[in-house]
Design a protein around this motif. Sequence first.
Motif, PDB file in Angstrom:
ATOM      1  N   GLU A 110       1.514  -5.709 -11.676  1.00 56.24           N
ATOM      2  CA  GLU A 110       2.348  -6.670 -12.386  1.00 56.24           C
ATOM      3  C   GLU A 110       2.084  -8.183 -12.155  1.00 56.24           C
ATOM      4  O   GLU A 110       1.827  -8.942 -12.937  1.00 56.24           O
ATOM      5  CB  GLU A 110       3.667  -6.495 -12.105  1.00 56.24           C
ATOM      6  CG  GLU A 110       4.497  -7.152 -13.253  1.00 56.24           C
ATOM      7  CD  GLU A 110       6.049  -6.952 -13.095  1.00 56.24           C
ATOM      8  OE1 GLU A 110       6.736  -7.935 -13.130  1.00 56.24           O
ATOM      9  OE2 GLU A 110       6.328  -5.618 -12.909  1.00 56.24           O
ATOM     10  N   HIS A 132       0.726 -11.183 -14.594  1.00 60.47           N
ATOM     11  CA  HIS A 132       1.772 -11.873 -14.822  1.00 60.47           C
ATOM     12  C   HIS A 132       1.368 -13.483 -14.898  1.00 60.47           C
ATOM     13  O   HIS A 132       1.112 -14.268 -13.885  1.00 60.47           O
ATOM     14  CB  HIS A 132       2.833 -11.906 -13.682  1.00 60.47           C
ATOM     15  CG  HIS A 132       4.120 -12.746 -13.744  1.00 60.47           C
ATOM     16  ND1 HIS A 132       5.033 -12.803 -12.673  1.00 60.47           N
ATOM     17  CD2 HIS A 132       4.401 -13.902 -14.501  1.00 60.47           C
ATOM     18  CE1 HIS A 132       5.752 -13.771 -13.142  1.00 60.47           C
ATOM     19  NE2 HIS A 132       5.785 -14.335 -14.477  1.00 60.47           N
ATOM     20  N   GLN A 181       2.913 -19.061 -14.519  1.00 53.47           N
ATOM     21  CA  GLN A 181       3.810 -18.380 -14.240  1.00 53.47           C
ATOM     22  C   GLN A 181       5.065 -18.738 -14.235  1.00 53.47           C
ATOM     23  O   GLN A 181       5.380 -19.733 -13.488  1.00 53.47           O
ATOM     24  CB  GLN A 181       3.467 -17.521 -13.026  1.00 53.47           C
ATOM     25  CG  GLN A 181       2.073 -16.749 -13.104  1.00 53.47           C
ATOM     26  CD  GLN A 181       2.166 -15.926 -11.571  1.00 53.47           C
ATOM     27  OE1 GLN A 181       2.757 -16.145 -10.646  1.00 53.47           O
ATOM     28  NE2 GLN A 181       1.131 -14.810 -11.674  1.00 53.47           N
ATOM     29  N   TRP A 217       9.021 -14.261 -17.554  1.00 50.38           N
ATOM     30  CA  TRP A 217       7.966 -13.356 -18.236  1.00 50.38           C
ATOM     31  C   TRP A 217       8.325 -12.200 -18.882  1.00 50.38           C
ATOM     32  O   TRP A 217       8.755 -11.376 -18.324  1.00 50.38           O
ATOM     33  CB  TRP A 217       6.670 -13.343 -17.458  1.00 50.38           C
ATOM     34  CG  TRP A 217       5.651 -12.580 -17.685  1.00 50.38           C
ATOM     35  CD1 TRP A 217       4.793 -13.106 -18.461  1.00 50.38           C
ATOM     36  CD2 TRP A 217       5.063 -11.200 -17.097  1.00 50.38           C
ATOM     37  NE1 TRP A 217       3.585 -12.067 -18.565  1.00 50.38           N
ATOM     38  CE2 TRP A 217       3.780 -11.005 -17.745  1.00 50.38           C
ATOM     39  CE3 TRP A 217       5.487 -10.452 -16.415  1.00 50.38           C
ATOM     40  CZ2 TRP A 217       3.234 -10.047 -17.638  1.00 50.38           C
ATOM     41  CZ3 TRP A 217       4.872  -8.943 -16.245  1.00 50.38           C
ATOM     42  CH2 TRP A 217       3.594  -8.815 -16.827  1.00 50.38           C
TER      43      TRP A 217
END
Length: 69
Positions: free
Chosen positions: A5, A9, A42, A46
């Motif tokens: 992830e 991300h 980021q 998200w």
Amino acid sequence: MDKIENHYHHCASCRHFGFREQDGKKQPMCTRLGYDTLPHYQFNCWNPKPRVKMAMQKKRRKMLLNRKK
């Protein structure tokens, strides 16, 4: 957040990542929040695009299979 992830991300892989025209140029933005952004930024909100979710699931399955061997 797991390794897979964390790899995916960033804003460019989020379903809310888009562009708007400003002075004849495309400006990257978060369509959900209305903020200007860059593909590598980021945020905690998200939400990955469907193709990104599938890629993450595929990578997780591959990792699990490799662990069982």
